[in-house]
Design a protein around this motif. Structure first.
Motif, PDB file in Angstrom:
ATOM      1  N   ILE A 138       0.841  -1.204   0.000  1.00 58.63           N
ATOM      2  CA  ILE A 138       0.000   0.000   0.000  1.00 58.63           C
ATOM      3  C   ILE A 138       0.877   1.255   0.000  1.00 58.63           C
ATOM      4  CG2 ILE A 138      -1.671   1.367   1.326  1.00 58.63           C
ATOM      5  CD1 ILE A 138      -2.866  -1.281   2.322  1.00 58.63           C
ATOM      6  N   ALA A 139       1.918   1.254   0.837  1.00 58.75           N
ATOM      7  CA  ALA A 139       2.833   2.408   0.901  1.00 58.75           C
ATOM      8  C   ALA A 139       3.485   2.649  -0.466  1.00 58.75           C
ATOM      9  CB  ALA A 139       3.895   2.179   1.966  1.00 58.75           C
ATOM     10  N   GLN A 140       3.867   1.561  -1.130  1.00 53.44           N
ATOM     11  CA  GLN A 140       4.484   1.674  -2.452  1.00 53.44           C
ATOM     12  C   GLN A 140       3.507   2.272  -3.458  1.00 53.44           C
ATOM     13  OE1 GLN A 140       5.429  -2.128  -4.190  1.00 53.44           O
ATOM     14  NE2 GLN A 140       6.651  -1.261  -5.827  1.00 53.44           N
ATOM     15  N   LEU A 141       2.257   1.799  -3.434  1.00 47.70           N
ATOM     16  CA  LEU A 141       1.247   2.298  -4.371  1.00 47.70           C
ATOM     17  C   LEU A 141       0.886   3.754  -4.070  1.00 47.70           C
ATOM     18  CD1 LEU A 141      -1.050  -0.847  -4.544  1.00 47.70           C
ATOM     19  CD2 LEU A 141       0.476  -0.002  -6.340  1.00 47.70           C
ATOM     20  N   PHE A 142       0.787   4.111  -2.788  1.00 49.16           N
ATOM     21  CA  PHE A 142       0.487   5.497  -2.414  1.00 49.16           C
ATOM     22  C   PHE A 142       1.591   6.437  -2.896  1.00 49.16           C
ATOM     23  CE2 PHE A 142      -2.785   5.407   1.296  1.00 49.16           C
ATOM     24  CZ  PHE A 142      -3.633   4.649   0.507  1.00 49.16           C
ATOM     25  N   ALA A 143       2.844   5.983  -2.767  1.00 50.60           N
ATOM     26  CA  ALA A 143       3.969   6.805  -3.239  1.00 50.60           C
ATOM     27  C   ALA A 143       3.881   7.017  -4.745  1.00 50.60           C
ATOM     28  CB  ALA A 143       5.288   6.146  -2.857  1.00 50.60           C
ATOM     29  N   LEU A 144       3.516   5.943  -5.457  1.00 49.85           N
ATOM     30  CA  LEU A 144       3.367   6.044  -6.913  1.00 49.85           C
ATOM     31  C   LEU A 144       2.229   6.993  -7.276  1.00 49.85           C
ATOM     32  CD1 LEU A 144       4.171   5.059  -9.732  1.00 49.85           C
ATOM     33  CD2 LEU A 144       2.592   3.139  -9.439  1.00 49.85           C
ATOM     34  N   LEU A 145       1.111   6.894  -6.528  1.00 50.08           N
ATOM     35  CA  LEU A 145      -0.029   7.784  -6.781  1.00 50.08           C
ATOM     36  C   LEU A 145       0.344   9.241  -6.550  1.00 50.08           C
ATOM     37  CD1 LEU A 145      -2.960   5.757  -5.180  1.00 50.08           C
ATOM     38  CD2 LEU A 145      -2.686   6.312  -7.602  1.00 50.08           C
ATOM     39  N   ARG A 146       1.106   9.497  -5.470  1.00 48.43           N
ATOM     40  CA  ARG A 146       1.532  10.879  -5.202  1.00 48.43           C
ATOM     41  C   ARG A 146       2.424  11.402  -6.327  1.00 48.43           C
ATOM     42  NH1 ARG A 146       1.688   8.941   0.208  1.00 48.43           N
ATOM     43  NH2 ARG A 146       3.877   8.349  -0.015  1.00 48.43           N
ATOM     44  N   LYS A 147       3.268  10.532  -6.849  1.00 47.61           N
ATOM     45  CA  LYS A 147       4.153  10.925  -7.942  1.00 47.61           C
ATOM     46  C   LYS A 147       3.358  11.237  -9.199  1.00 47.61           C
ATOM     47  CE  LYS A 147       8.363   9.443 -10.342  1.00 47.61           C
ATOM     48  NZ  LYS A 147       9.379   8.359 -10.474  1.00 47.61           N
ATOM     49  N   VAL A 148       2.365  10.385  -9.499  1.00 49.69           N
ATOM     50  CA  VAL A 148       1.517  10.610 -10.674  1.00 49.69           C
ATOM     51  C   VAL A 148       0.698  11.881 -10.492  1.00 49.69           C
ATOM     52  CG1 VAL A 148      -0.461   9.719 -11.968  1.00 49.69           C
ATOM     53  CG2 VAL A 148       1.415   8.185 -11.328  1.00 49.69           C
ATOM     54  N   GLU A 149       0.136  12.063  -9.273  1.00 50.37           N
ATOM     55  CA  GLU A 149      -0.667  13.255  -8.991  1.00 50.37           C
ATOM     56  C   GLU A 149       0.163  14.518  -9.145  1.00 50.37           C
ATOM     57  OE1 GLU A 149      -1.958  13.797  -4.936  1.00 50.37           O
ATOM     58  OE2 GLU A 149      -3.898  14.543  -5.631  1.00 50.37           O
ATOM     59  N   SER A 150       1.390  14.482  -8.638  1.00 49.70           N
ATOM     60  CA  SER A 150       2.281  15.633  -8.759  1.00 49.70           C
ATOM     61  C   SER A 150       2.584  15.930 -10.213  1.00 49.70           C
ATOM     62  CB  SER A 150       3.577  15.372  -7.992  1.00 49.70           C
ATOM     63  OG  SER A 150       4.488  16.428  -8.169  1.00 49.70           O
TER      64      SER A 150
END
Length: 447
Positions: A187-199
């Motif tokens: 989950i932490a890995q996916l959240f980090a990826l989502l934040r990167k995509v969102e940014s």
């Protein structure tokens, strides 16, 4: 929380063994199916919820050398702190790594990393056996409000809160401890990826806005497409529009307006090609009118288009309410294709909407201004003028009113902009549409 994010490992000690060793209470409720190595428990059988302390006003001090008092607001929006000199039981303090939960007004868990503090009554400190429940797994469970607020009663009329009893009785899906850790890490890995995509998406959106602004600025300066010496100059177009306007006045289809002042060199913000002309919006407009003051109703003889209906430049006509209006006003305030609506107040001040399609009859609300051009062909170009920096610079300079800012019809009549030959207008509009489509393709790719 359904056991579908990471694979199960047959070598993991199953949750049923955790229940036996730790006297955990199996939940009667089973909201959904779980893998065979998981089990449902009541949250309170594995987690103890400690309340913070309710403080009297005189106990909240400003001396930052004392122990900080963590309130719900400090977790979300409030950067102002109070301090305490009280000596309290150990369970009234939290330290780095402790899992806490705000249960009043603003909800949510947090793994605390702000040092040794006292916590307020509207926060719970959670204690549990780390050999049974992984901190990060529990955090992600509590982070999903469907698991918490969606499964408990919300009480209170002025300040909503979750009761400790309801939290303790929540059904909690318990995987093997090793799988809990794998799930939390994933989950932490996916959240980090989502934040990167969102940014990246936000950065692209900003870039897209800048690119569109630059394109429109070039278009208004005659630098987006080449001039063609065979085009009929804009001066001839303006003479034709003037003649059409005089004919409409003669036929009493529109009223004669006061003459607009000539455009001075000082007003012209930049140079334009020789075949172009500077013009005031009121010179090319048949009318610039305020909308209709009426109450939206479920029944009526006309649609009432409001600011809220044009927010995204696409009107959902099924959501546009009705109103009652006299035949005389309906004739005067009806919307036609290629009319341009401008929001004259509020947070959307200056925003324009180009009427591409219409459900007849439709009138427009009082917080909108309708610009109807004499020559409908120039409306295609003017809609982009009203998105360009020259227009927004004008709006910024011409906001009026000491209370809520607004743009009025008189000021819009005096708005000056450069107008090209009609043939060049069409080439500019085509070029703008092609470039915006290209930007949108890039935006879709970012998604």
């Amino acid at each position: 929380m359904r056991g579908k994010l990471v694979p199960q490992d047959p070598d993991d000690e199953p949750a049923s063994e955790l229940l036996k060793k730790n006297n955990l209470k199996r939940s009667i409720e089973e909201p959904h199916e779980l893998p065979s190595s998981w089990d449902w428990i009541t949250l309170g059988s594995g987690v103890t919820f400690y309340n913070g302390r309710a403080y009297k006003k005189k106990e909240l001090l400003s001396d930052d050398k004392l122990t900080p008092v963590l309130r719900v607001g400090n977790l979300f929006t409030n950067s102002s702190w109070y301090y305490s000199d009280l000596s309290l039981d150990e369970n009234k303090y939290i330290d780095n790594g402790d899992l806490i939960y705000a249960w009043s007004a603003s909800f949510g868990p947090k793994i605390w990393n702000g040092g040794h503090v006292i916590y307020h009554y509207h926060i719970w400190k959670l204690e549990y056996d780390n050999n049974v429940i992984d901190t990060n797994f529990l955090y992600y469970f509590l982070l999903d409000k469907r698991n918490v607020v969606g499964e408990t009663d919300l009480h209170g009329s002025t300040m909503k809160h979750i009761t400790k009893t309801n939290m303790e009785h929540l059904p909690f899906p318990l995987p093997p401890l090793e799988e809990q850790s794998r799930i939390a890490a994933k989950i932490a890995q996916l959240f980090a990826l989502l934040r990167k995509v969102e940014s990246s998406t936000q950065q692209y959106a900003k870039l897209q806005t800048l690119l569109k602004s630059k394109v429109l600025d070039l278009a208004m300066r005659g630098k987006l497409v080449k001039q063609d010496p065979h085009d009929e100059p804009a001066s001839v177009l303006l003479e034709k529009i003037k003649a059409e306007k005089e004919q409409l006045i003669k036929e009493k289809k529109i009223k004669k307006s006061k003459p607009l002042p000539p455009i001075t060199d000082k007003e012209k913000p930049f140079d334009i090609p020789d075949s172009w002309e500077w013009v005031r919006l009121g010179e090319v407009a048949e009318s610039i009118r305020y909308g209709y003051t009426a109450s939206a109703q479920a029944t009526g003889n006309a649609k009432l288009l409001r600011i809220t209906d044009i927010q995204n430049n696409n009107v959902n006509w099924n959501m546009v309410p009705l109103c009652n209006i006299s035949d005389m006003k309906l004739k005067d305030l009806s919307l036609h294709k290629k009319d341009i609506l401008i929001a004259r107040t509020g947070g959307t001040i200056g925003k324009n909407y180009f009427v591409k399609q219409i459900v007849e009859p439709t009138v427009f609300a009082s917080y909108l201004i309708r610009v109807r051009n004499i020559n409908k062909k120039v409306s295609n170009f003017i809609q982009y003028v009203l998105d360009a920096p020259i227009y927004w610079n004008f709006i910024s300079a011409k906001k009026s009113g000491t209370g809520q800012p607004n743009v009025n019809a008189a000021k819009l009549e005096n708005f000056i902009f450069p107008i090209p030959p009609l043939e060049e207008q069409n080439r500019i509009v085509d070029k703008i549409i092609n470039l915006i489509d290209l930007f949108n393709v890039g935006k879709s790719f970012m998604k």
